[in-house]
Design an enzyme around this catalytic site. Sequence first.
Site, PDB file in Angstrom:
ATOM      1  N   ARG A 125      -5.889 -16.312 -25.130  1.00 40.48           N
ATOM      2  CA  ARG A 125      -5.529 -14.878 -25.077  1.00 40.48           C
ATOM      3  C   ARG A 125      -6.316 -14.107 -24.028  1.00 40.48           C
ATOM      4  O   ARG A 125      -6.468 -12.892 -24.106  1.00 40.48           O
ATOM      5  CB  ARG A 125      -5.712 -14.207 -26.433  1.00 40.48           C
ATOM      6  CG  ARG A 125      -4.865 -14.820 -27.525  1.00 40.48           C
ATOM      7  CD  ARG A 125      -4.760 -13.894 -28.712  1.00 40.48           C
ATOM      8  NE  ARG A 125      -4.007 -14.537 -29.762  1.00 40.48           N
ATOM      9  CZ  ARG A 125      -4.523 -15.343 -30.688  1.00 40.48           C
ATOM     10  NH1 ARG A 125      -5.825 -15.596 -30.676  1.00 40.48           N
ATOM     11  NH2 ARG A 125      -3.763 -15.881 -31.601  1.00 40.48           N
ATOM     12  N   LYS A 147      -2.135  -7.903 -11.416  1.00 43.52           N
ATOM     13  CA  LYS A 147      -0.826  -8.453 -11.767  1.00 43.52           C
ATOM     14  C   LYS A 147      -0.845  -9.961 -11.577  1.00 43.52           C
ATOM     15  O   LYS A 147      -1.309 -10.453 -10.538  1.00 43.52           O
ATOM     16  CB  LYS A 147       0.241  -7.864 -10.842  1.00 43.52           C
ATOM     17  CG  LYS A 147       0.823  -6.563 -11.312  1.00 43.52           C
ATOM     18  CD  LYS A 147       2.228  -6.491 -10.761  1.00 43.52           C
ATOM     19  CE  LYS A 147       2.683  -5.158 -10.372  1.00 43.52           C
ATOM     20  NZ  LYS A 147       3.997  -5.193  -9.724  1.00 43.52           N
ATOM     21  N   GLU A 189       2.428  -6.837   4.557  1.00 46.89           N
ATOM     22  CA  GLU A 189       1.871  -6.021   3.458  1.00 46.89           C
ATOM     23  C   GLU A 189       0.903  -4.963   3.996  1.00 46.89           C
ATOM     24  O   GLU A 189       0.746  -3.897   3.405  1.00 46.89           O
ATOM     25  CB  GLU A 189       1.179  -6.907   2.410  1.00 46.89           C
ATOM     26  CG  GLU A 189       2.096  -7.895   1.694  1.00 46.89           C
ATOM     27  CD  GLU A 189       2.729  -7.367   0.398  1.00 46.89           C
ATOM     28  OE1 GLU A 189       2.520  -6.196   0.039  1.00 46.89           O
ATOM     29  OE2 GLU A 189       3.451  -8.160  -0.247  1.00 46.89           O
ATOM     30  N   LYS A 231      -4.464   0.449  -2.129  1.00 51.57           N
ATOM     31  CA  LYS A 231      -3.990  -0.157  -3.377  1.00 51.57           C
ATOM     32  C   LYS A 231      -4.866   0.284  -4.547  1.00 51.57           C
ATOM     33  O   LYS A 231      -4.373   0.615  -5.622  1.00 51.57           O
ATOM     34  CB  LYS A 231      -3.966  -1.686  -3.259  1.00 51.57           C
ATOM     35  CG  LYS A 231      -3.461  -2.337  -4.533  1.00 51.57           C
ATOM     36  CD  LYS A 231      -2.818  -3.677  -4.355  1.00 51.57           C
ATOM     37  CE  LYS A 231      -2.175  -4.107  -5.674  1.00 51.57           C
ATOM     38  NZ  LYS A 231      -1.566  -5.415  -5.624  1.00 51.57           N
ATOM     39  N   GLU A 241       1.774   0.060 -14.118  1.00 52.28           N
ATOM     40  CA  GLU A 241       3.013   0.342 -13.388  1.00 52.28           C
ATOM     41  C   GLU A 241       3.994   1.176 -14.206  1.00 52.28           C
ATOM     42  O   GLU A 241       5.190   0.895 -14.260  1.00 52.28           O
ATOM     43  CB  GLU A 241       3.669  -0.974 -12.939  1.00 52.28           C
ATOM     44  CG  GLU A 241       4.584  -0.763 -11.753  1.00 52.28           C
ATOM     45  CD  GLU A 241       5.060  -2.070 -11.128  1.00 52.28           C
ATOM     46  OE1 GLU A 241       4.215  -2.756 -10.530  1.00 52.28           O
ATOM     47  OE2 GLU A 241       6.253  -2.365 -11.229  1.00 52.28           O
ATOM     48  N   ARG A 245       2.398   3.472  -9.549  1.00 55.24           N
ATOM     49  CA  ARG A 245       2.163   2.149  -8.963  1.00 55.24           C
ATOM     50  C   ARG A 245       3.420   1.527  -8.369  1.00 55.24           C
ATOM     51  O   ARG A 245       3.350   0.639  -7.519  1.00 55.24           O
ATOM     52  CB  ARG A 245       1.564   1.223 -10.030  1.00 55.24           C
ATOM     53  CG  ARG A 245       1.163  -0.121  -9.474  1.00 55.24           C
ATOM     54  CD  ARG A 245       0.345  -0.935 -10.449  1.00 55.24           C
ATOM     55  NE  ARG A 245       0.071  -2.242  -9.875  1.00 55.24           N
ATOM     56  CZ  ARG A 245      -0.850  -3.079 -10.327  1.00 55.24           C
ATOM     57  NH1 ARG A 245      -1.578  -2.749 -11.352  1.00 55.24           N
ATOM     58  NH2 ARG A 245      -1.044  -4.240  -9.750  1.00 55.24           N
ATOM     59  N   ASN A 249       5.813  -1.304  -4.553  1.00 56.91           N
ATOM     60  CA  ASN A 249       6.975  -2.180  -4.401  1.00 56.91           C
ATOM     61  C   ASN A 249       7.853  -1.774  -3.220  1.00 56.91           C
ATOM     62  O   ASN A 249       8.964  -2.276  -3.076  1.00 56.91           O
ATOM     63  CB  ASN A 249       7.809  -2.190  -5.687  1.00 56.91           C
ATOM     64  CG  ASN A 249       7.057  -2.845  -6.823  1.00 56.91           C
ATOM     65  OD1 ASN A 249       6.236  -3.717  -6.589  1.00 56.91           O
ATOM     66  ND2 ASN A 249       7.305  -2.405  -8.048  1.00 56.91           N
ATOM     67  N   HIS A 252      10.077  -4.223  -1.516  1.00 54.62           N
ATOM     68  CA  HIS A 252      10.108  -5.424  -2.345  1.00 54.62           C
ATOM     69  C   HIS A 252      11.431  -5.638  -3.069  1.00 54.62           C
ATOM     70  O   HIS A 252      11.733  -6.757  -3.466  1.00 54.62           O
ATOM     71  CB  HIS A 252       8.956  -5.403  -3.359  1.00 54.62           C
ATOM     72  CG  HIS A 252       7.649  -5.813  -2.760  1.00 54.62           C
ATOM     73  ND1 HIS A 252       7.070  -5.133  -1.714  1.00 54.62           N
ATOM     74  CD2 HIS A 252       6.805  -6.848  -3.041  1.00 54.62           C
ATOM     75  CE1 HIS A 252       5.922  -5.725  -1.402  1.00 54.62           C
ATOM     76  NE2 HIS A 252       5.742  -6.762  -2.184  1.00 54.62           N
ATOM     77  N   HIS A 256      12.370  -9.187  -2.326  1.00 51.26           N
ATOM     78  CA  HIS A 256      12.497 -10.254  -3.328  1.00 51.26           C
ATOM     79  C   HIS A 256      13.896 -10.863  -3.283  1.00 51.26           C
ATOM     80  O   HIS A 256      14.059 -12.075  -3.386  1.00 51.26           O
ATOM     81  CB  HIS A 256      12.235  -9.706  -4.735  1.00 51.26           C
ATOM     82  CG  HIS A 256      10.781  -9.514  -5.036  1.00 51.26           C
ATOM     83  ND1 HIS A 256      10.327  -8.783  -6.104  1.00 51.26           N
ATOM     84  CD2 HIS A 256       9.665  -9.969  -4.406  1.00 51.26           C
ATOM     85  CE1 HIS A 256       9.006  -8.792  -6.122  1.00 51.26           C
ATOM     86  NE2 HIS A 256       8.580  -9.497  -5.097  1.00 51.26           N
ATOM     87  N   HIS A 268       7.034 -14.382   1.926  1.00 55.51           N
ATOM     88  CA  HIS A 268       7.051 -13.124   1.178  1.00 55.51           C
ATOM     89  C   HIS A 268       6.822 -11.911   2.089  1.00 55.51           C
ATOM     90  O   HIS A 268       7.593 -10.951   2.079  1.00 55.51           O
ATOM     91  CB  HIS A 268       5.997 -13.168   0.068  1.00 55.51           C
ATOM     92  CG  HIS A 268       5.893 -11.914  -0.723  1.00 55.51           C
ATOM     93  ND1 HIS A 268       6.820 -11.546  -1.671  1.00 55.51           N
ATOM     94  CD2 HIS A 268       4.980 -10.904  -0.687  1.00 55.51           C
ATOM     95  CE1 HIS A 268       6.482 -10.386  -2.189  1.00 55.51           C
ATOM     96  NE2 HIS A 268       5.365  -9.966  -1.613  1.00 55.51           N
TER      97      HIS A 268
END
Length: 378
Positions: A125, A147, A189, A231, A241, A245, A249, A252, A256, A268
């Site tokens: 966990r 993330k 990026e 960031k 998010e 936040r 993206n 993205h 993606h 990417h």
Amino acid sequence: MTVLTHRLTVRHAAGSYPVVVTPDDLAGLGPLTRELLGVRRIALVTDENVARFHLEAAEHALRGAGHSVEVLVLPPGEANKTPASLEHLWLSMASLGFDRGAVVCALGGGIVGDVAGLCAATWHRGVDLVQVPTTLLAQVASSVGGKTAVNLGGTKNVIGAFHPPRLVYASLATLTTLPVRELRAGLGEVVKHAVIGRPELLSQLEAEAEELVGARPQTLAPLVAACIEVKRDIVERDEREAGPRQVLNFGHTFGHAIETVTNHALLHGEAVAVGMVAACRLAEALGLSTPHVRTAIVSALRACELPHDDRAYWTQAVLNAILRDKKVRGGQVQFVIAADLGHVATTPIDLDVLHRFFVKPPASTEPESTYDAVRSDP
Ligand SMILES: NC(=O)c1ccc[n+]([C@@H]2O[C@H](COP(=O)([O-])OP(=O)(O)OC[C@H]3O[C@@H](n4cnc5c(N)ncnc54)[C@H](O)[C@@H]3O)[C@@H](O)[C@H]2O)c1
Ligand SMILES: [Zn+2]
């Protein structure tokens, strides 16, 4: 030129962690982990490529600080950012007798960082995670912010968790072995962060990209630190998010989808580069942005020798991938758009409008076209 080590702190709900951006090699990783975490049992996760160049130095640094280290090596590439790789890590950690006191150390690019990060988030966990990003993309983007994820089938990052690291140690010296195409992809990026929060970096990139790529990567330190600051300022406001936040993206949604549809022929950062241009074109056609935003982005991307022509990607397959990736609520899809440089926000776009664009892509040479004009387009 002397390049200094930059130290930043990222705060989150449960504490904070340092991000160290250093021109030096991995030697400093040992003392820092010891100082922050004590002497521990570490699962050092990497991929085959990174192992060839940097595993010995990382192991040496960690063992030299008194840690005991077990090495887990994944096959490289997005195709391996899967539940199977995650299961491989779990099974290896079980057979090596790692318990809830384990530390997972991710040595590699964004893929190792995301998979090992999710392993740390789920092992008993949640155990301590150290990110040691070795690509420019991972240093400026994926290692900071907590993330973690793996892909499922054709969909990116669909299984994941928020799990902030205890330390991010970005050694720019590790970038010397990075293929130049990967270095350039990382600049995708960098451009994104610049558009979001440091527009002045765009002209710097335009003027100096060639020099930055050609020179020793250590000279990238101020640029990397500036991107991490952008960031950091965003993730501190919105760790999970819920809202702000989402601007990270930018590029993205298309990016993606392009990665998926091209079966990762584009890296990417390259897909995000094209995705930013597509997002600008969409925003212009809706009257939500002006061509100078796209022009500034394209100029920076061109200087970085990154792909910047989105026109081939306005296809049904890309739309389908976007819709698989995005929740449609009330007939609308949330898009991240740059109204101006330094002004990036999410905005809902009607699904029927989007459908129309993918039948007849927005002609951004006509910036005067408005939302209404687009809607009445047959
Ligand atoms: N978690 C986040 O917030 C976040 C943000 C952005 C991107 N990402 C994810 O990051 C991933 C992309 O990361 P990436 O671009 O770093 O790709 P990557 O991890 O695949 O690394 C790129 C390639 O370079 C190799 N490599 C890495 N470091 C090297 C080095 N120093 N020397 C030589 N070779 C090296 C790798 O083995 C790989 O082949 C994507 O899956 C993306 O979804 C995550
Ligand atoms: Zn990204």
